[in-house]
Enzyme design. Sequence first.
Site, PDB file in Angstrom:
ATOM      1  N   LYS A  75     -62.148 -50.614  -4.791  1.00 40.54           N
ATOM      2  CA  LYS A  75     -61.928 -50.931  -3.375  1.00 40.54           C
ATOM      3  C   LYS A  75     -60.919 -52.067  -3.262  1.00 40.54           C
ATOM      4  CE  LYS A  75     -64.657 -52.043   0.793  1.00 40.54           C
ATOM      5  NZ  LYS A  75     -66.007 -52.372   1.312  1.00 40.54           N
ATOM      6  N   SER A 131     -67.520 -49.431   5.032  1.00 46.07           N
ATOM      7  CA  SER A 131     -66.108 -49.670   4.895  1.00 46.07           C
ATOM      8  C   SER A 131     -65.514 -49.165   3.578  1.00 46.07           C
ATOM      9  CB  SER A 131     -65.826 -51.169   5.019  1.00 46.07           C
ATOM     10  OG  SER A 131     -66.470 -51.892   3.995  1.00 46.07           O
ATOM     11  N   SER A 156     -71.863 -50.931   3.461  1.00 47.80           N
ATOM     12  CA  SER A 156     -70.552 -50.336   3.150  1.00 47.80           C
ATOM     13  C   SER A 156     -70.414 -49.601   1.824  1.00 47.80           C
ATOM     14  CB  SER A 156     -69.469 -51.402   3.232  1.00 47.80           C
ATOM     15  OG  SER A 156     -69.122 -51.596   4.566  1.00 47.80           O
TER      16      SER A 156
HETATM   17  N1  GLN Z   1     -70.545 -51.493   9.148  1.00 47.63           N
HETATM   18  C1  GLN Z   1     -70.900 -52.843   8.861  1.00 47.63           C
HETATM   19  C2  GLN Z   1     -69.930 -53.791   9.526  1.00 47.63           C
HETATM   20  O1  GLN Z   1     -68.974 -53.331  10.087  1.00 47.63           O
HETATM   21  C3  GLN Z   1     -70.995 -53.075   7.371  1.00 47.63           C
HETATM   22  C4  GLN Z   1     -69.730 -53.471   6.725  1.00 47.63           C
HETATM   23  C5  GLN Z   1     -69.883 -53.778   5.253  1.00 47.63           C
HETATM   24  O2  GLN Z   1     -70.928 -53.566   4.640  1.00 47.63           O
HETATM   25  N2  GLN Z   1     -68.835 -54.326   4.702  1.00 47.63           N
HETATM   26  O3  GLN Z   1     -70.123 -54.978   9.507  1.00 47.63           O
END
Ligand code: GLN
Length: 447
Positions: free
Chosen positions: A52, A127, A151
Amino acid sequence: AYYERIEASDETIGSFLFLNKEDALKQAEHLDALQAEDKMDGALFGIPMGIKDNIVTKDILTTCASRMLEDFNPVYDATVIEKLNNESPVLIGKQNMDEFAMGGSTETSYFKLTRNPWDTDAVPGGSSGGSAAAVAAGFAPFSLGSDTGGSVRQPAAFCGVVGMKPTYGRVSRYGLVAFASSLDQIGPITRNVRDNAKILNVIQGQSDYDSTSMPGIDADFLDGIDKDLTGLKIALPKEYTGEGIDDEVNEAVQNAVKTFESLGATVETVSLPHTKYVVSAYYLIASSEASANLARFDGIRYGHSAKDAESLEDLYKKTRAEGFGDEVKRRIMLGTFVLSAGHYDAYYIRAQKLRSLLESEVKSVLSEYDLIIGPTTTSPAYNIGEKTDDKLKMYKDDILTIPANLTGMPALSIPCGLSSNKRPIGLQILASHFEENKIYNAAYKFE
Ligand code: GLN
């Protein structure tokens, strides 16, 4: 072979931001030569991997899918990258994500969209959407993602692969571009449970550069992975099924319950009444920490710097206005508001109190049960663009993954079925701190 596959289909899927082809092929040749001399060494010898793009890689572009870091070449490797490199894998490339890991669909990337390999009309989740899509499409046997509120697990569920968010402190965050430091954790995304355990074996461990990484807790996650599940006690919180959860998801979880029972486990319904507050608490805490962490992007130290600034303050303002996308700005504004003197007690402190309450509630269930299960997501993957105008709905979708981050507990998502339109459904398995072994064992038998 992996690059051939990527070149044939990643134009459609969009999982990679940067391909490390020249260096990767050179390294592969070097490893071939070692193998010819019978000098194979390392648990991941020659195995391709995708990372990532918020995990820093020395001299290799690390953008966080943001204009702010469009040209950023880190001067060091993250601890997880050092640990992986000790085992001789080959880095295929860096993967698309929501900008600074803020989002759940990979639609907030500054650079491009990623599509779900199961159905290219659908989002891959986020994400870590590029990382999950790449594994699902066969572009890499494993990826590393990061999980602050789901994410790793949510895109794994949407793409039908296995994703683990380890216990907070299991894996060093040194070199992971910080979003919310008290919640962030790096985790593996793989095609099956055994591979996942193997990658966690490699990346776990304390580092001197992350004071929240725990010493002395390293484990072998393959050890006992195929143990019999007879006598295992599993809890299913009633808040994780029923209203607000898609019928097909509920059905898949009910089938998973039957599978566990047939494997000798018992599954009982419990209650976690504070579940209804977790989304509010998470978005207050995560945005607060993000507003502080992202203060470093000032046009001087890292990345983008506005060209025509007239003063220092003007430079800050223009750089941040140009460099950050809307979702990142929304989080910074919310976090700054929450931390401001007049609102701190009413929002930030209350959210922290909720966090403690939730932790004791979940701990009390886990004092009687080995594991907690439920769906990973409220629905299977939705269509690209379907939720971009309803941010609140997207935030609310995170209700099932957030508890593991707020409590620091480990949780894994594993495929447990398909919807009628052939989109994957994920089952989530959660355990007490540092009990990833129990999760892998249950998931391996379930698989
Ligand atoms: N969807 C969540 C957010 O937007 C989780 C994001 C993540 O785990 N990086 O904060």
